[in-house]
Design a protein around this motif. Sequence first.
Motif, mmCIF file in Angstrom:
data_model
loop_
_atom_site.group_PDB
_atom_site.id
_atom_site.type_symbol
_atom_site.label_atom_id
_atom_site.label_comp_id
_atom_site.label_asym_id
_atom_site.label_seq_id
_atom_site.Cartn_x
_atom_site.Cartn_y
_atom_site.Cartn_z
ATOM 1 N N HIS A 128 3.329 -12.778 -2.252
ATOM 2 C CA HIS A 128 2.275 -12.976 -1.261
ATOM 3 C C HIS A 128 0.913 -12.544 -1.793
ATOM 4 C CE1 HIS A 128 4.060 -14.284 2.664
ATOM 5 N NE2 HIS A 128 5.143 -14.095 1.939
ATOM 6 N N ILE A 129 0.891 -11.551 -2.687
ATOM 7 C CA ILE A 129 -0.368 -11.131 -3.302
ATOM 8 C C ILE A 129 -0.981 -12.280 -4.082
ATOM 9 C CG2 ILE A 129 -1.343 -9.654 -5.124
ATOM 10 C CD1 ILE A 129 0.711 -7.510 -4.245
ATOM 11 N N THR A 130 -0.121 -13.109 -4.695
ATOM 12 C CA THR A 130 -0.583 -14.249 -5.475
ATOM 13 C C THR A 130 -1.497 -15.157 -4.663
ATOM 14 O OG1 THR A 130 1.434 -14.216 -6.809
ATOM 15 C CG2 THR A 130 0.180 -16.260 -6.817
ATOM 16 N N PHE A 131 -1.265 -15.223 -3.355
ATOM 17 C CA PHE A 131 -2.044 -16.113 -2.507
ATOM 18 C C PHE A 131 -3.392 -15.523 -2.095
ATOM 19 C CE2 PHE A 131 2.206 -17.761 -2.210
ATOM 20 C CZ PHE A 131 2.037 -19.119 -2.085
ATOM 21 N N GLN A 132 -3.651 -14.278 -2.467
ATOM 22 C CA GLN A 132 -4.945 -13.693 -2.128
ATOM 23 C C GLN A 132 -6.048 -14.325 -2.968
ATOM 24 O OE1 GLN A 132 -4.128 -9.391 -2.583
ATOM 25 N NE2 GLN A 132 -4.479 -9.233 -0.393
ATOM 26 N N PRO A 133 -7.244 -14.501 -2.389
ATOM 27 C CA PRO A 133 -8.344 -15.141 -3.115
ATOM 28 C C PRO A 133 -8.657 -14.440 -4.443
ATOM 29 C CG PRO A 133 -8.894 -14.882 -0.794
ATOM 30 C CD PRO A 133 -7.616 -14.117 -1.021
ATOM 31 N N ARG A 134 -8.763 -15.225 -5.510
ATOM 32 C CA ARG A 134 -9.182 -14.772 -6.850
ATOM 33 C C ARG A 134 -8.187 -13.842 -7.530
ATOM 34 N NH1 ARG A 134 -13.012 -15.063 -3.337
ATOM 35 N NH2 ARG A 134 -12.769 -12.929 -2.667
ATOM 36 N N ARG A 135 -7.028 -13.581 -6.905
ATOM 37 C CA ARG A 135 -6.077 -12.650 -7.517
ATOM 38 C C ARG A 135 -5.490 -13.227 -8.805
ATOM 39 N NH1 ARG A 135 -5.556 -7.759 -8.777
ATOM 40 N NH2 ARG A 135 -4.536 -8.393 -10.683
ATOM 41 N N MET A 136 -5.201 -14.519 -8.821
ATOM 42 C CA MET A 136 -4.595 -15.111 -10.014
ATOM 43 C C MET A 136 -5.534 -14.998 -11.213
ATOM 44 S SD MET A 136 -2.467 -18.477 -8.705
ATOM 45 C CE MET A 136 -3.910 -19.305 -7.981
ATOM 46 N N GLY A 137 -6.813 -15.317 -10.994
ATOM 47 C CA GLY A 137 -7.783 -15.255 -12.090
ATOM 48 C C GLY A 137 -7.933 -13.849 -12.636
#
Length: 228
Positions: A170-179
């Motif tokens: 679910h953290i993956t879906f947070q804005p800009r977290r992947m980058g």
Amino acid sequence: MSNVMEDEPDQRSSSANLIRILEDDILNGALKPGDKLDEQALAKRFEVSRTPVREALHHLASSGLVEIRRNQGAAVKTVTTAELVEMFQVLAEMEGLAARLCTRRMTEEEVKELRVLNDECQARANAGDHLGFFAANNAFHALIYKCAQNRFLTLESSKLRRRVEVYRRHITFQPRRMGRSVEEHYKIVDAIEQGSEERAHILMREHVDLLAGSAADVLVALEAKNRG
């Protein structure tokens, strides 16, 4: 004999699907803390036998989302923000140690492979592919554990990773977290390639420890949503 062998893949597939659906139901508030999870009712809902349902519930229990009590059955477990942060803090130390050991033991080819895996993370992040990124990210961390060459560390950390995996997803879906994760990964790979054990340890520990704050944000948001 042949019928049993034919049924097993279907059961594993059903169990995996049930796990994903029930994880989402729990985290999205469709199933709330304390809600009973009746095997028979779930089997009827998903039109499967009770075997994959039982397997799914035991998997969710191992990840800390479900609690199974003798003579009482399964129910959605309450995970506090403090518990979640503590789990990520311990995991951060384990991952930091794995990165330190990798710095000593990774071959040049393995470092190149690690960089390629993070390139895949970058590509998935650029495409906004959250699930693809999550899979690539898991592969990145799995290679670090493999190259750490410490079986006990791998076994113990895998237990904890299972408990926090659904929150990491679910953290993956947070804005800009992947980058941000991709940038942190590249710094870790650089430290490993340069042979800097301490820096690799610190960077990996900080990388995972930062997820504790994100996980807490996710949990707080879900709790507020459930109350609403």
